[in-house]
Motif scaffolding. Structure first.
Motif, PDB file in Angstrom:
ATOM      1  N   GLN A  60      14.946  -4.752 -12.667  1.00  0.00           N
ATOM      2  CA  GLN A  60      15.589  -3.576 -12.081  1.00  0.00           C
ATOM      3  C   GLN A  60      15.516  -3.655 -10.564  1.00  0.00           C
ATOM      4  OE1 GLN A  60      13.093  -0.686 -14.153  1.00  0.00           O
ATOM      5  NE2 GLN A  60      14.868  -0.020 -15.350  1.00  0.00           N
ATOM      6  N   ASP A 303      24.721  -6.810 -17.592  1.00  0.00           N
ATOM      7  CA  ASP A 303      24.731  -5.387 -17.956  1.00  0.00           C
ATOM      8  C   ASP A 303      26.067  -4.719 -17.700  1.00  0.00           C
ATOM      9  OD1 ASP A 303      24.832  -5.238 -15.210  1.00  0.00           O
ATOM     10  OD2 ASP A 303      23.100  -3.901 -14.995  1.00  0.00           O
ATOM     11  N   TRP A 307      25.313   1.951 -17.225  1.00  0.00           N
ATOM     12  CA  TRP A 307      24.002   2.586 -17.348  1.00  0.00           C
ATOM     13  C   TRP A 307      23.429   2.478 -18.758  1.00  0.00           C
ATOM     14  CZ3 TRP A 307      23.370   6.807 -20.619  1.00  0.00           C
ATOM     15  CH2 TRP A 307      24.538   7.411 -21.086  1.00  0.00           C
ATOM     16  N   ARG A 310      21.221  -3.111 -19.690  1.00  0.00           N
ATOM     17  CA  ARG A 310      20.160  -3.461 -18.746  1.00  0.00           C
ATOM     18  C   ARG A 310      20.129  -4.972 -18.527  1.00  0.00           C
ATOM     19  NH1 ARG A 310      14.591  -2.418 -22.226  1.00  0.00           N
ATOM     20  NH2 ARG A 310      14.920  -3.993 -23.851  1.00  0.00           N
TER      21      ARG A 310
END
Length: 320
Positions: A60, A303, A307, A310
């Protein structure tokens, strides 16, 4: 005459039957000895490798350009990475691992936006749909593209592109389904293939760049709905192919096949792993290296900048 034909059988009785049995036993023994030589022996099936799951790491970052990863390269010792986004960006840095070799963090040390041959940043979309990544031993970066189907060379991450010539066949490949997979051999030979072959029963054509020209020396068998999305040459000299199957609401499945590789084509196909729907995200990039205990396979997911998805790095180990 009929009597003469049958008379020996009547006179032979039990003695004739015993003689016949001895002859049959002798014939069987001769055949068994004949087939004991190597020419008659069946080749033993090669042992199936053991494939062990290592770990999954979710990556992330607070950056609007982060995501869409379609290619990855891991250094020979597993300590560094280079990741390619399908929006013409590169990121690289170091890999932190625990005592068992599992990824515990990625430390970014640089990033770049790929440039065209004039030195201008590529725009996402038709020209900037970068998909396949391969890094030569001298650090040269090779990128394959969908959209405007091509393969380009970058001397460094910030240098202008040097596109290779485009065969006429590149121009006829399906839009958004062309050169997703790219791999490089130790001698600098490039191998690339499209995501789709044009028909479910048509093999994937493998294109080769060697000695300053393209050729299409062989193909890879296609099966079911699997599509080719990534490739790498392992330290064992074999070709590893990452494939994807999209199941709609059930998500993605992934498969890795391994092939022995020669100038004449591929052989000894081995399905190393096949994931369940929703087990992993949309795995698109693959890098193969040796971790000291076996062949390590590192994969990265795209991804799609959504949202609901991932960025995952998924690793397996292959032990022969």
């Amino acid at each position: 005459m009929p009597g003469r034909r049958h008379r020996p059988l009547r006179r032979g009785g039990r003695a004739g039957a015993a003689t016949g049995r001895r002859r049959l036993r002798g014939l069987a023994l001769s055949l068994s000895l004949l087939c004991a030589v190597p020419a008659c022996a069946a080749d033993p099936a090669p042992p199936r490798p053991r494939v062990d799951y290592v770990a999954t790491y979710v990556w992330q970052m607070e950056d609007e350009t982060f995501g869409g990863f379609s290619g990855i390269e891991i250094s020979a010792d597993g300590s560094r990475f280079t990741a390619l986004s399908d929006r013409a960006t590169l990121r690289w840095g170091s890999v932190q691992r625990d005592a068992q070799g599992r990824i515990r963090g990625l430390e970014l040390s640089g990033r770049a936006h790929l440039r065209d041959s004039a030195g201008k940043p590529l725009k996402p979309g038709w020209q900037g749909d970068s998909e396949g990544l391969a890094i030569a031993a001298d650090g040269t970066i090779w990128i394959s593209f969908e959209g405007l189907t091509r393969v380009a060379r970058h001397d460094t991450a910030d240098s202008p592109a040097k596109p290779l010539p485009r065969p006429a066949e590149f121009k006829t490949m399906q839009r958004n389904s062309s050169l997703e997979a790219l791999a490089i051999l130790p001698d600098g030979t490039l191998l690339t293939l499209p995501e789709r072959s044009g028909a479910l029963t048509r093999p994937f054509p493998v294109w080769r760049w060697r000695d300053g020209k393209w050729d299409q020396p062989f193909s890879i068998p296609r099966s079911g709905d699997w599509l080719a999305v990534g490739a790498d040459i392992g330290p064992d000299g074999r070709l590893y192919l990452l494939e994807r199957d999209f199941k709609g609401l059930l998500g993605f499945r992934s498969r890795v096949r391994r092939f022995d590789l020669s100038d004449g084509g591929v052989a000894n196909e081995n399905v190393l792993l096949e994931s369940r729907p929703l087990q992993y995200d949309n795995l698109e990039g693959i890098s193969v290296w040796h971790d000291g205990r076996g062949i390590r396979i590192t994969m990265i997911s795209d991804d799609n900048f959504g949202w609901l998805q991932r960025t995952e790095l998924v690793e397996y180990r292959v032990a022969e």
